[in-house]
Design an enzyme around this catalytic site. Structure first.
Site, PDB file in Angstrom:
ATOM      1  N   TYR A  39     -10.269  -2.332   5.138  1.00  0.00           N
ATOM      2  CA  TYR A  39     -10.043  -3.289   4.049  1.00  0.00           C
ATOM      3  C   TYR A  39     -11.340  -3.952   3.631  1.00  0.00           C
ATOM      4  O   TYR A  39     -12.376  -3.794   4.286  1.00  0.00           O
ATOM      5  CB  TYR A  39      -9.010  -4.342   4.470  1.00  0.00           C
ATOM      6  CG  TYR A  39      -9.558  -5.418   5.384  1.00  0.00           C
ATOM      7  CD1 TYR A  39      -9.834  -5.154   6.723  1.00  0.00           C
ATOM      8  CD2 TYR A  39      -9.813  -6.700   4.896  1.00  0.00           C
ATOM      9  CE1 TYR A  39     -10.336  -6.144   7.550  1.00  0.00           C
ATOM     10  CE2 TYR A  39     -10.311  -7.698   5.726  1.00  0.00           C
ATOM     11  CZ  TYR A  39     -10.576  -7.412   7.045  1.00  0.00           C
ATOM     12  OH  TYR A  39     -11.090  -8.381   7.857  1.00  0.00           O
ATOM     13  N   LYS A 158     -14.873  -2.026   8.921  1.00  0.00           N
ATOM     14  CA  LYS A 158     -13.981  -3.144   8.593  1.00  0.00           C
ATOM     15  C   LYS A 158     -12.539  -2.660   8.758  1.00  0.00           C
ATOM     16  O   LYS A 158     -11.842  -2.374   7.784  1.00  0.00           O
ATOM     17  CB  LYS A 158     -14.268  -3.683   7.190  1.00  0.00           C
ATOM     18  CG  LYS A 158     -13.909  -5.155   7.034  1.00  0.00           C
ATOM     19  CD  LYS A 158     -14.631  -5.768   5.866  1.00  0.00           C
ATOM     20  CE  LYS A 158     -14.022  -7.094   5.429  1.00  0.00           C
ATOM     21  NZ  LYS A 158     -13.901  -8.102   6.483  1.00  0.00           N
TER      22      LYS A 158
HETATM   23  N1  PLP Z   1     -17.684 -10.459  10.165  1.00  0.00           N
HETATM   24  C1  PLP Z   1     -16.381 -10.188  10.159  1.00  0.00           C
HETATM   25  C2  PLP Z   1     -15.718  -9.753  11.422  1.00  0.00           C
HETATM   26  C3  PLP Z   1     -15.633 -10.316   8.979  1.00  0.00           C
HETATM   27  O1  PLP Z   1     -14.324 -10.042   8.975  1.00  0.00           O
HETATM   28  C4  PLP Z   1     -16.293 -10.763   7.785  1.00  0.00           C
HETATM   29  C5  PLP Z   1     -15.564 -10.938   6.514  1.00  0.00           C
HETATM   30  O2  PLP Z   1     -14.399 -11.057   6.451  1.00  0.00           O
HETATM   31  C6  PLP Z   1     -17.656 -11.050   7.839  1.00  0.00           C
HETATM   32  C7  PLP Z   1     -18.331 -10.863   9.036  1.00  0.00           C
HETATM   33  C8  PLP Z   1     -18.387 -11.512   6.619  1.00  0.00           C
HETATM   34  O3  PLP Z   1     -18.555 -10.470   5.694  1.00  0.00           O
HETATM   35  P1  PLP Z   1     -18.826 -10.730   4.149  1.00  0.00           P
HETATM   36  O4  PLP Z   1     -20.005 -11.660   4.069  1.00  0.00           O
HETATM   37  O5  PLP Z   1     -19.165  -9.368   3.628  1.00  0.00           O
HETATM   38  O6  PLP Z   1     -17.605 -11.302   3.555  1.00  0.00           O
END
Ligand code: PLP
Length: 298
Positions: A39, A158
Site C-alpha cells: 500500500y 510497504k
Molecule cells: N515508516 C513506516 C513504517 C511507515 O509506515 C511510513 C508511512 O506511513 C513512513 C515510515 C513514512 O513514510 P512517508 O514519509 O513516505 O510517508
C-alpha cells in the site's frame, strides 16, 4: 455487509468508482487470507496530491519485491487518486492505495498463477496533526517489539501486513503515549510505527540509515534534502537508543504528519525549544506550497 462508512462516500475499486458502502472484495482475496499485498498513503493539500510520483515509484518497488505485477501504470494510478479526491470533494485529505494479489486458483499460499490484483483507492479528510501537537510535540515510547528483520519481512517493502507496527502501537497506547519508536533486531534505532525518526545531537541532524531496516520515507528524503540545502550537518547512520535519548530535539516524519516533534520518549523529556525542527517544519511547508500552489491551509 459492514456498516455504512461515515468517513468516505466514493472509493475506487478495480477500475471503477463505487459507493464506498458497497465496495466489496471476495473473501478468498489473498490480502485477507495472507496479508499478501502492499500500500501507499499520500497527503493532499487543497485537493492536490503531494509527491504522487514518488509514492507511485515506491509502490512499484514494493510490488517488484513481492513479485506482484501492478495492473495499472503509475500514470493511471495518479489520475485515480485525483479522481477519488475530487469525487469526495476533499481538500486536505489522505489517500490510501491498496494492492493485494487478488484471488488465487486455490486458497494456498503458493498458488499465485493467474491471480489478478485487487486495487482499492480511498480518501478521507485529514489536515494533519493538531496545531498544539505540531508545536509542542507528542509523547512516544521505545517499543519492546522489535522492527521486522530486514531478512524476514524487509521494512523497505510497504507491506499490507501491519501487525509488527500494530503491536508497537498497542504498547504505546498501554503506556499512555501517542506512538512508539522501534529498534531493529540488533538494537539500533529503526523507525516509528508509521513514520521515520530524526533527532538533533550536538547540532547534527541524525536519522537511521536505510541499513537499519526501515521504510525509505518520502518525507524523510525531503527533510534530508532540505537540511543539506539549509546548511545543517546531517548524518545517516546506525544509532543506539542512548543517542536518541540524549538528543536536544527529536521528531517523526511521514506524509500525513509532516514533521511531528517528540515532547518525550519514555521518561526522557525533550527541551521545549526546537530550533532545528522549527526551521525544517517551515521549510517543508514552503516546499508543499511551492509545488502545489497556495490553495491549501498549509
Ligand atoms: N515508516 C513506516 C513504517 C511507515 O509506515 C511510513 C508511512 O506511513 C513512513 C515510515 C513514512 O513514510 P512517508 O514519509 O513516505 O510517508
Amino acid at each position: 455487509g459492514g456498516a455504512e462508512p461515515q468517513f468516505t462516500k466514493w472509493a475506487w475499486l478495480n477500475g471503477r468508482l463505487v459507493p464506498a458502502a458497497r465496495a466489496a472484495v471476495p473473501v478468498f482475496d489473498r490480502g485477507l487470507l495472507f496479508g499478501d499485498g502492499i500500500y501507499e498513503t499520500v497527503r493532499t493539500y487543497g485537493g492536490k496530491v503531494f509527491r504522487a510520483r514518488s509514492h507511485l515509484a515506491r509502490l512499484a518497488a514494493s510490488a517488484a519485491r513481492i513479485e506482484l505485477r501492478l495492473p495499472y501504470p503509475p500514470r493511471a494510478l495518479e489520475a485515480v487518486m485525483a479522481r477519488v479526491v475530487a469525487a469526495n470533494r476533499l481538500s486536505d485529505a489522505r489517500v490510501r492505495l491498496v494492492v493485494t494479489r487478488g484471488v488465487g486458483a486455490s486458497p494456498d499460499l503458493g498458488a499465485i498463477a493467474r491471480t489478478r490484483p485487487t486495487v482499492l483507492v480511498y480518501a478521507t479528510p485529514y489536515a494533519g496533526p493538531a496545531e498544539a501537537d505540531r508545536l509542542n510535540g507528542v509523547r512516544a515510547i521505545l517499543a519492546r517489539t522489535a522492527r521486522n528483520h530486514r531478512r524476514a519481512l524487509d521494512p523497505a517493502i510497504k507491506s499490507l501486513n501491519l501487525l509488527n507496527s500494530f503491536l508497537a502501537k498497542r504498547e504505546a497506547a498501554r503506556a499512555g503515549a501517542r506512538d512508539a519508536v522501534l529498534l531493529n533486531p540488533d538494537g539500533f534505532v529503526a523507525e516509528g510505527t508509521a513514520s521515520n525518526v530524526f533527532f538533533v545531537r550536538r547540532g547534527t541532524l541524525c536519522t537511521p540509515a536505510l541499513e537499519a531496516g526501515i521504510l525509505e520515507g518520502i518525507t524523510r528524503g525531503i527533510v534530508l534534502d532540505l537540511a543539506r540545502r539549509l546548511g545543517f550537518r546531517v548524518r545517516e547512520g546506525l544509532f543506539r537508543p542512548a543517542a536518541l535519548l540524549a538528543a536536544e530535539e527529536a521528531f517523526l516524519t511521514a506524509s500525513t504528519i509532516e514533521l511531528l516533534p517528540l515532547a518525550a520518549l519514555g521518561a526522557r523529556r525533550y527541551p521545549a525549544s526546537r530550533p532545528v525542527t522549527r526551521v525544517l517544519q517551515s521549510a517543508y511547508r514552503v516546499t508543499v506550497l511551492d509545488e502545489l500552489g497556495s490553495r491549501s491551509r498549509a
